[in-house]
Write a protein that holds these residues in place. Sequence first.
Motif, mmCIF file in Angstrom:
data_model
loop_
_atom_site.group_PDB
_atom_site.id
_atom_site.type_symbol
_atom_site.label_atom_id
_atom_site.label_comp_id
_atom_site.label_asym_id
_atom_site.label_seq_id
_atom_site.Cartn_x
_atom_site.Cartn_y
_atom_site.Cartn_z
ATOM 1 N N GLU A 119 38.093 -24.832 60.001
ATOM 2 C CA GLU A 119 37.710 -23.684 60.991
ATOM 3 C C GLU A 119 36.788 -24.218 62.034
ATOM 4 N N GLU A 120 36.096 -25.435 61.872
ATOM 5 C CA GLU A 120 35.395 -25.911 63.032
ATOM 6 C C GLU A 120 36.153 -26.744 63.912
ATOM 7 N N LEU A 121 37.449 -27.321 63.543
ATOM 8 C CA LEU A 121 38.127 -27.708 64.634
ATOM 9 C C LEU A 121 39.109 -26.569 65.396
ATOM 10 N N HIS A 122 39.357 -25.706 64.581
ATOM 11 C CA HIS A 122 40.012 -24.634 65.442
ATOM 12 C C HIS A 122 39.248 -23.995 66.309
ATOM 13 N N ASP A 123 38.116 -23.473 65.885
ATOM 14 C CA ASP A 123 36.932 -22.999 66.839
ATOM 15 C C ASP A 123 36.800 -23.867 68.186
ATOM 16 N N ALA A 124 36.677 -25.195 67.954
ATOM 17 C CA ALA A 124 36.561 -26.191 69.154
ATOM 18 C C ALA A 124 37.569 -26.105 70.279
ATOM 19 N N LEU A 125 38.938 -25.942 69.398
ATOM 20 C CA LEU A 125 40.230 -25.934 70.195
ATOM 21 C C LEU A 125 40.400 -24.577 70.938
ATOM 22 N N ALA A 126 39.901 -23.550 70.356
ATOM 23 C CA ALA A 126 39.935 -22.401 71.019
ATOM 24 C C ALA A 126 39.137 -22.187 71.989
ATOM 25 N N ARG A 127 37.684 -22.866 71.985
ATOM 26 C CA ARG A 127 36.914 -22.938 73.200
ATOM 27 C C ARG A 127 37.654 -23.865 74.348
ATOM 28 N N SER A 132 39.265 -24.193 79.750
ATOM 29 C CA SER A 132 40.150 -24.931 80.500
ATOM 30 C C SER A 132 41.471 -24.789 80.912
ATOM 31 N N HIS A 133 41.819 -23.468 80.261
ATOM 32 C CA HIS A 133 43.232 -22.962 80.360
ATOM 33 C C HIS A 133 44.202 -24.135 80.294
ATOM 34 N N ARG A 134 44.046 -25.035 79.603
ATOM 35 C CA ARG A 134 45.061 -26.129 79.639
ATOM 36 C C ARG A 134 45.907 -26.092 78.194
ATOM 37 N N GLN A 135 46.864 -26.797 78.114
ATOM 38 C CA GLN A 135 47.623 -26.697 77.052
ATOM 39 C C GLN A 135 47.089 -27.580 75.809
ATOM 40 N N VAL A 136 47.525 -26.897 74.513
ATOM 41 C CA VAL A 136 47.104 -27.503 73.249
ATOM 42 C C VAL A 136 48.487 -27.572 72.653
ATOM 43 N N VAL A 137 48.956 -28.913 71.972
ATOM 44 C CA VAL A 137 49.895 -28.591 71.198
ATOM 45 C C VAL A 137 49.826 -29.277 69.689
ATOM 46 N N ALA A 138 50.321 -28.601 68.646
ATOM 47 C CA ALA A 138 50.032 -29.136 67.643
ATOM 48 C C ALA A 138 51.451 -29.657 67.070
ATOM 49 N N GLY A 145 50.869 -26.488 50.480
ATOM 50 C CA GLY A 145 49.651 -26.564 49.941
ATOM 51 C C GLY A 145 48.435 -26.139 50.538
ATOM 52 N N ALA A 146 47.065 -26.593 49.685
ATOM 53 C CA ALA A 146 45.842 -26.436 50.218
ATOM 54 C C ALA A 146 45.680 -27.183 51.381
ATOM 55 N N GLU A 147 46.009 -28.505 51.687
ATOM 56 C CA GLU A 147 45.752 -29.110 52.966
ATOM 57 C C GLU A 147 46.677 -28.445 53.904
ATOM 58 N N GLY A 148 47.927 -27.945 53.613
ATOM 59 C CA GLY A 148 48.632 -27.213 54.578
ATOM 60 C C GLY A 148 48.177 -26.005 55.389
ATOM 61 N N LEU A 149 47.354 -25.181 54.255
ATOM 62 C CA LEU A 149 46.609 -24.235 54.801
ATOM 63 C C LEU A 149 45.701 -24.638 56.075
ATOM 64 N N GLY A 150 44.897 -25.744 55.544
ATOM 65 C CA GLY A 150 43.744 -26.208 56.585
ATOM 66 C C GLY A 150 44.277 -26.692 57.874
ATOM 67 N N ALA A 151 45.518 -27.583 57.552
ATOM 68 C CA ALA A 151 46.229 -27.912 58.857
ATOM 69 C C ALA A 151 46.728 -26.843 59.586
ATOM 70 N N TYR A 152 47.231 -25.761 58.793
ATOM 71 C CA TYR A 152 47.851 -24.758 59.853
ATOM 72 C C TYR A 152 46.705 -23.840 60.445
ATOM 73 N N ILE A 153 45.720 -23.842 60.006
ATOM 74 C CA ILE A 153 44.612 -23.163 60.440
ATOM 75 C C ILE A 153 44.075 -23.770 61.823
ATOM 76 N N VAL A 154 44.044 -25.070 61.865
ATOM 77 C CA VAL A 154 43.971 -25.867 63.135
ATOM 78 C C VAL A 154 45.123 -25.729 64.100
ATOM 79 N N ALA A 155 46.246 -25.697 63.738
ATOM 80 C CA ALA A 155 47.286 -25.597 64.469
ATOM 81 C C ALA A 155 47.491 -24.113 65.219
ATOM 82 N N THR A 156 46.894 -23.241 64.720
ATOM 83 C CA THR A 156 46.974 -21.831 65.229
ATOM 84 C C THR A 156 45.989 -21.703 66.407
#
Length: 580
Positions: A119-127, A132-138, A145-156
């Motif tokens: 959630e911290e990483l997601h919020d930083a990438l959203a900021r 910047s209006h620049r591209q982010v690619v995940a 699994g559980a790690e996949g849920l966390g990784a997907y939150i970052v990816a979103t």
Amino acid sequence: MSESAAPLRRLARLLWRAARAIVFAIGLVTILLAGAGLWGLHRLAGRPTALPEHFILSLNLQTAPPDVAAPSALLRRATGATPTLEQTIAAIDRAATDPRVRGIDILLGGGCCGLTTAEELHDALARFRAISHRQVVARAMSFDGAEGLGAYIVATAANRIELSDAGDFGVTGLALQSPFAADLLKMAGVEAQFEHIGKYKTYPELFTRSGPSAAATEMMNSLAGSLYDSALVPIAARLKRSPDQVKALFDQAPFSAAQAKQDGLVDTVLPLSAEVAHVRGVHVSLADYVADAAPAPAGAPKVALIVAHGDINAPDAPGRRSGIDPARLAHEIATAVADPSIRAIVLRLDTPGGTVTGSAMVGAEVARAARLHKPLIVSMGALDASGGYWISSHGAVLVADPATLTGSIGVLGGKFSFGGLLARLGVSVSTASRGANALFDSAVTPWTEAQLASLQGQLDLDYQKFVGWVAAGRRMSPAQVNAVGQGRVWTGAQARSRGLVDRLGGYHEAFMTVRAALHLPADAALDIVPGNEQPGLAALLATLARQANPLEAAALPEPLRGLFALTRLHRLSMVPVELR
């Protein structure tokens, strides 16, 4: 002895001296080489890499950024340590206004991430995207699994999510699991005796029951619901669907990569013939970008960042390598409080709790900072419960992630008696003792009913102290604290609505809170300095040697170390749960 033996003695002495000389020479050369290597690493650590005029910032999140850094730049170079979570968040925020950074490329893996870190990483990438209006690619091979849920939150938080056709989308929900070992202990001949204060202080049930109590079931279901709800917020926002619609979709998972794209969960499926390749352009690693950061401008307010991670040990156990040494942490806080150049303190805690004495020692220094009107902001990591909350409760402002597990205001105590196990192994123990309670701490003899009653009385007193301490720090009545206490664990989102934390967020929110406390603009520069003690050369060498020591692999695993830690009386610890 005959004279003919004299030449043999002389030859033996000669060989012995030669062997000593060779060993000495090898040792001297080894020390010189080690010294030269450390000197070279020191020079290398202080020499930043020149960055290109324009580049893509690469984040390798196959493993989660740690909260705790290696103790020096030299050791970070020697061990290949990655930037910390705080450095990662700060780098992403800096990149948003850095014209050299043309975008961010993220490689996700099975080791990333826990919900709070995600959630911290997601919020930083959203900021970053908003500013910047620049591209982010995940990019990912799979989300499982559980790690996949966390990784997907970052990816979103990315503009585009790429998934290899070799992988799958295995995010199927969220589950909390706890093991119950009473039947195993009984079969082994181990007697577990525990008492606790607080209806929801259910940690001892892991050793005294074969299944959860009604209170434990209620609490675990409440936690699972709150954690899942907070995890779905960023996912639902990206998919432009309601949380209930996302739940229904995940209930049909796992999906193939092609199905995940069809359902809008990913944007691109990389063919089997293609690698999970970088975004085009010159790439700069996160570590190099962090090293390139300019020092804080002259006059920027100094803020000490103190990070503590692990179980809170007793003050008289300073030799323990793992967990929090309360004497050291208390000294670090006291040093920052006494330093007039330090305008504020951010205390980052990630702990399930620990000993009453250790928690009280550190909590006293946090309370002293409040009395001296030096802002001490608590930033909670994945865990800040029980003894951790004792420490936090006197902070000026408490900041928790929505998925932080906190609270657990309750006390437990107990021990394991291994007499039955020893008897089964054919071991008898003979004892000569004086005093009715001489064997109170014995790991062989179980407690009597009178001794259990004595323990219960001590725990009652500890709980009253705990409640009173929190009430004073949070400006609540003891009755109010008791109502949300009773050993109950809350998520950060739940804790905020009950007055146990003040704000939701991570490092970014904590430093924004510092600016508010110092009456600074929201974009004011801060000079963030490490508040943790830095070890000397001898400690660094010992750490390197320990990491190279094959015997480290034979150390007790963390769950067993935690089990044996429970044999110490008076614990402020939350129930351990495994996220699945």
